[in-house]
Design an enzyme around this catalytic site. Sequence first.
Site, PDB file in Angstrom:
ATOM      1  CG  HIS A  25      43.080  38.790  50.104  1.00 44.74           C
ATOM      2  ND1 HIS A  25      43.350  39.847  50.933  1.00 44.74           N
ATOM      3  CD2 HIS A  25      44.155  37.961  50.206  1.00 44.74           C
ATOM      4  CE1 HIS A  25      44.533  39.680  51.498  1.00 44.74           C
ATOM      5  NE2 HIS A  25      45.041  38.544  51.080  1.00 44.74           N
ATOM      6  N   PRO A 112      37.647  47.540  53.214  1.00 39.89           N
ATOM      7  CG  PRO A 112      36.890  48.190  55.314  1.00 39.89           C
ATOM      8  CD  PRO A 112      38.055  47.537  54.612  1.00 39.89           C
ATOM      9  CG  HIS A 206      49.202  39.843  54.070  1.00 42.18           C
ATOM     10  ND1 HIS A 206      47.946  40.026  54.581  1.00 42.18           N
ATOM     11  CD2 HIS A 206      49.043  39.155  52.912  1.00 42.18           C
ATOM     12  CE1 HIS A 206      47.064  39.466  53.773  1.00 42.18           C
ATOM     13  NE2 HIS A 206      47.697  38.931  52.750  1.00 42.18           N
ATOM     14  CD  GLU A 209      52.458  39.141  50.846  1.00 38.48           C
ATOM     15  OE1 GLU A 209      52.242  40.257  51.383  1.00 38.48           O
ATOM     16  OE2 GLU A 209      51.796  38.707  49.896  1.00 38.48           O
TER      17      GLU A 209
HETATM   18  P1  IMP Z   1      39.782  42.808  48.870  1.00 39.01           P
HETATM   19  O1  IMP Z   1      40.424  43.278  50.115  1.00 39.01           O
HETATM   20  O2  IMP Z   1      38.579  41.946  49.081  1.00 39.01           O
HETATM   21  O3  IMP Z   1      39.464  43.968  47.962  1.00 39.01           O
HETATM   22  O4  IMP Z   1      40.823  41.875  48.113  1.00 39.01           O
HETATM   23  C1  IMP Z   1      41.860  42.359  47.290  1.00 39.01           C
HETATM   24  C2  IMP Z   1      42.971  43.014  48.087  1.00 39.01           C
HETATM   25  O5  IMP Z   1      43.605  42.057  48.912  1.00 39.01           O
HETATM   26  C3  IMP Z   1      44.111  43.571  47.224  1.00 39.01           C
HETATM   27  O6  IMP Z   1      43.878  44.875  46.823  1.00 39.01           O
HETATM   28  C4  IMP Z   1      45.315  43.479  48.137  1.00 39.01           C
HETATM   29  O7  IMP Z   1      45.421  44.638  48.923  1.00 39.01           O
HETATM   30  C5  IMP Z   1      44.978  42.334  49.043  1.00 39.01           C
HETATM   31  N1  IMP Z   1      45.742  41.134  48.691  1.00 39.01           N
HETATM   32  C6  IMP Z   1      45.369  40.117  47.916  1.00 39.01           C
HETATM   33  N2  IMP Z   1      46.358  39.207  47.825  1.00 39.01           N
HETATM   34  C7  IMP Z   1      47.365  39.671  48.574  1.00 39.01           C
HETATM   35  C8  IMP Z   1      48.660  39.166  48.871  1.00 39.01           C
HETATM   36  O8  IMP Z   1      49.125  38.103  48.438  1.00 39.01           O
HETATM   37  N3  IMP Z   1      49.427  39.964  49.669  1.00 39.01           N
HETATM   38  C9  IMP Z   1      49.006  41.146  50.184  1.00 39.01           C
HETATM   39  N4  IMP Z   1      47.795  41.621  49.926  1.00 39.01           N
HETATM   40  C10 IMP Z   1      46.982  40.895  49.126  1.00 39.01           C
HETATM   41 ZN    ZN Z   2      46.814  37.551  51.404  1.00 39.28          ZN
END
Ligand code: IMP
Ligand code: ZN
Length: 345
Positions: A25, A112, A206, A209
């Site tokens: 992410h 986004p 995902h 989890e």
């Molecule tokens: P972004 O999408 O680049 O803003 O990265 C952060 C987002 O990734 C968070 O707000 C989560 O929605 C998602 N995210 C990060 N790690 C996890 C995870 O382990 N499980 C589910 N969603 C995750």
């Molecule tokens: Zn993830």
Amino acid sequence: MAPLATTDVDAAFTLSLPKIELHAHLTGSITPQCLHEVWTSLKLSSPDLLLEDPLELLSKDKAWNVTTFFPLFSSYIYTLCSTRESIIHSTNSVLQDFKDDGVVYLELRTTPRYSEGVSKEDYVGLVLECLDNFEGREAMPTYLILSIDRRNTASQAMEVVDLAIKYRERGVVGVDLCGDPSKGDVSIFKAAFTKAKQHGLKITLHFAEVPASSSELELETLLQFGPDRLGHVIHVPEEMMHEILRRRIGLELCISCNVQASLTEGGVGEHHFGWWKDRECSIALCTDDVGIFGSPLSNEYLLVAEHFGLSRKELVKLSGRAIECIFGGEEEKQRLGAILVRQEI
Ligand code: IMP
Ligand code: ZN
């Protein structure tokens, strides 16, 4: 804890090993140091800023869990990285970190989002511009996956898919479903994922989890979306694990994330990687959120070598098992195959 196994692998070897990162992410991959730089410049223009220094907040020996982890983004990192400059600075820093860690192919994913003066579309455009301009792009081709957040409405999810379709030519290869697994009803996203598939985008989800997101109904619904890859795959009934193998769905396994956030029990040695490793399937070891969990991909390979007794030769083979499920196309697969064949043991 089980004693570490014997292996000829060390940190220098896993750093030099050409690695494929498929589940990262973007915002979760920003290091505390980079966030500190953003925080420092924000402090200069807004001295009254109430946000804590990221070096303080993220360096504390914190045990993240599902309750504390997700608000970290929505109420902290997104506030820090909200301007064009901070989005560009942090994206460039993430790219450089993966490259320095010996990653030779990267699929970054991001949700986004909008902030003052930056629309969701601007945000996607800015990230893609960073990928285009990154000087290490030949050594580490990078593609983008757009994430749907489980809290999204069906129409917000469709908006993500429409952006993914619009920017396919610029390097968007797939759509992801992520976010707090205790939230949302995944069935509302069926139309969005169906449209993504119809337009040739790949799908990663995902999956299982936490127990709350692992009911038979939810997992069956997600499998009906026709995913190409699944992330985490923790609380999966054994029968369904065999179905995943039968469908040749690629697996994104995020060991340190799972262990540190207590999503799995028993430490690295008990991780379900042990179940999949000897079966016929495509596996990518992944970092998920290296900025928070602090374990770069090279360290994930070191951990499996130490805890599962894998040799250098077996690690090269393991790295190659991610190739089959990349979203970047045949040419990239061939390039990666050739790189790994040349890898010295
Ligand atoms: P972004 O999408 O680049 O803003 O990265 C952060 C987002 O990734 C968070 O707000 C989560 O929605 C998602 N995210 C990060 N790690 C996890 C995870 O382990 N499980 C589910 N969603 C995750
Ligand atoms: Zn993830």
